[in-house]
Design an enzyme around this catalytic site. Structure first.
Site, PDB file in Angstrom:
ATOM      1  CE  LYS A 209      -3.998   2.126   2.461  1.00 33.26           C
ATOM      2  NZ  LYS A 209      -4.826   2.019   3.703  1.00 33.26           N
TER       3      LYS A 209
ATOM      4  CB  SER B 222      -8.097   4.095   2.507  1.00 28.78           C
ATOM      5  OG  SER B 222      -7.383   3.310   3.513  1.00 28.78           O
TER       6      SER B 222
ATOM      7  CB  SER C  49      -8.521   1.200   5.618  1.00 25.96           C
ATOM      8  OG  SER C  49      -9.282   2.440   5.388  1.00 25.96           O
TER       9      SER C  49
END
Ligand code: GLN
Length: 490
Positions: free
Chosen positions: A78, A158, A182
């Site tokens: 990420k 997210s 998330s």
């Protein structure tokens, strides 16, 4: 060679050690898959040269008999994790072409154990969002589609890039972070497994800060076992993060396959919310039955302050964000707007560099922390947070873990909720309380809904008791026998 991408992480590690294929072959197969899937917009940066160099080094270690636990396994990262010498953006324009001079502890732990980095994954800007639509790089597309429809769905957020990449076989597993859901909500929307560990289990050092008292790193993976393997590597005490816990890291995979017989499972009545699709209720009941069949005792529990969790979160998280994001001033990192006086530089940089959702959070956060409002909002929210944590403590006096749905809906369409922040925030109704209490939780796929979209179940555990979650998740994974994959259209 493309079927190498359909392996699980555990399966790939076995094949690597048995020399059925090399890490270079496995990595190259993933790089080819990533190239072919650019339409999903999961990766914001591909690092093929680095990936192949890491794979070659891994192959040499395997040949010398020095393989680490994840040796040769290609993963996605990420873009909230700082990676030394590799652009790290947090999904924001304001970081521009920021190239960290250091490596986050979590990624360093993965490389220590032999993992290979394929590239950096798309995400909501500064991890603020539930649909990956606040990213400066544009939304990520969910590989899953409703049956009979070509409409683009969100993979959640997210960590949308991480979830899409895992679901579409563009990596064997991915790092992610979870401040209010998330990791777990994207896992639920993409038929993958996500773990938000206990606050302090994974170091936050080198992870771009959103709301520091809530942020936790964790894995998104194809199976419960894969998530356990990744989490074991990612975890550990780190003197560079003062909130990192000085505790031993168990081998989480050892908990899978243990009998859950005799464990007591709580079902919180407050998680039965109005307007939740009947299919999610049904899956929840099936989950209860699966655990009963495995020998667990089911107990009704109450978490009376649940309905205050979202309002408290949307005070505390923006308050911390407004403080954390003060560092993006145009001078220290990333882009800088031209201005004649210093205040202009600050204001123009922040006006141009931040997206709308980030600005909304900075405004709310600054407001709730300002003199006169601090007591009414921020302090009150902290008191609510304590009540929520106390609810969980009381429940864990009676039960060993809780079972709930992960999210109140399946994946929704891109654009469906962008104009309605409250509707977007409501996605996190079942996940946010866990962050406020600092507890570990795991989401795993339970079933497909009538539209053919995955639905997730969430297990919540006592602090530092991820082991019990892995035991229960192992049992649920077996009972659910969820083997569906998104039909390839990209
Ligand atoms: N969707 C929540 C938010 O927008 C949680 C995000 C997260 O966990 N990073 O704040």
């Amino acid at each position: 060679m493309s079927d190498l991408t359909s392996l699980t992480l555990a399966g790939a590690l076995t094949g690597l050690r048995a020399k059925q294929y090399s890490s270079v072959e496995l990595t190259a197969a993933h790089l080819t898959a990533i190239e072919a899937a650019r339409g999903l917009n999961a990766y914001v940066l591909e690092t093929p040269d680095r990936a192949l160099a890491m794979a070659r080094a891994a192959d040499e270690k395997i040949a010398r008999g020095e393989a680490g636990p994840l040796e040769g396994a290609p993963l996605g990262i990420k873009d909230l994790f700082c990676t030394k010498g590799v652009r790290s953006t947090a999904g924001s324009n304001i970081l521009g072409n920021f190239i960290p001079t250091y490596e986050s502890t979590v990624t360093a732990n993965l490389w220590r154990d032999g993992a290979v980095m394929l590239g950096k994954l798309n995400m909501d800007e500064f991890a603020m969002g539930s649909s990956n639509e606040t990213s400066a790089f544009g939304p990520v597309i969910n590989p899953w589609r409703s049956s009979g429809s070509n409409a683009a769905l969100t993979p959640g957020g997210s960590s949308g890039g991480s979830a899409s990449a895992v679901a579409a076989d563009l990596c064997l597993g991915a790092t992610a972070t979870d401040t209010g859901g998330s990791i777990r909500q994207p896992a639920s929307f993409t038929g993958t497994v996500g773990v938000k560990p206990t606050y302090g289990r994974c170091s936050r050092w080198g992870v771009v800060a959103f709301a520091s008292s809530l942020d936790q790193a964790g894995p998104l993976a194809k199976t419960v076992e894969d998530a356990a393997l990744m989490l074991t590597s990612m975890s550990g005490h780190d003197v560079k993060d003062s909130t990192s816990l000085p505790v031993e890291v168990p081998n989480f995979a050892d908990f899978i396959g243990k009998s859950p017989r005799g464990l007591r499972i709580g079902v919180p009545k407050e998680y039965r919310v109005d307007g939740m699709p009947a299919e999610i209720e049904q899956l929840w009941s099936r989950g209860v039955d699966w655990l009963k069949d495995a020998g667990c005792e089911i107990v009704d529990v109450t978490l009376p302050h649940t309905r205050y969790a979202l309002p408290a979160y949307y005070i505390i998280a923006p308050a911390e964000a407004s403080s954390n994001l003060a560092r993006y001033d145009g001078l220290r990192y990333g882009v800088r707007a031209e201005g004649t006086v210093l205040n202009d530089v600050y204001e123009l940089t922040r006006a141009q560099g931040f997206g709308d959702e980030v600005k909304r959070r900075v405004l709310i956060g600054t407001y709730v922390l300002s003199a006169g409002y601090y007591d009414a909002y921020y302090l009150k929210a902290l008191k609510v947070r304590r009540r929520i944590a106390d609810d969980f403590t009381a429940a864990f006096g009676k039960v060993d873990a809780l079972l709930t749905p992960t999210a109140p809906s399946a994946a929704f369409g891109l654009g469906d909720k962008v104009d309605d922040p409250i509707a977007m925030y409501l996605n996190d109704i079942f996940t946010v309380p866990v962050n406020l209490a600092g507890l570990p939780a795991l989401s795993l796929p339970g079933a497909l809904d009538a539209q053919g979209l995955p639905l997730g179940l969430q297990l919540i555990g006592r602090a530092l008791d991820e082991g019990t979650l892995f035991t229960l998740a192992g049992a649920l994974e077996k009972a659910a026998a969820f083997t569906s994959k998104a039909k390839r259209w990209w």
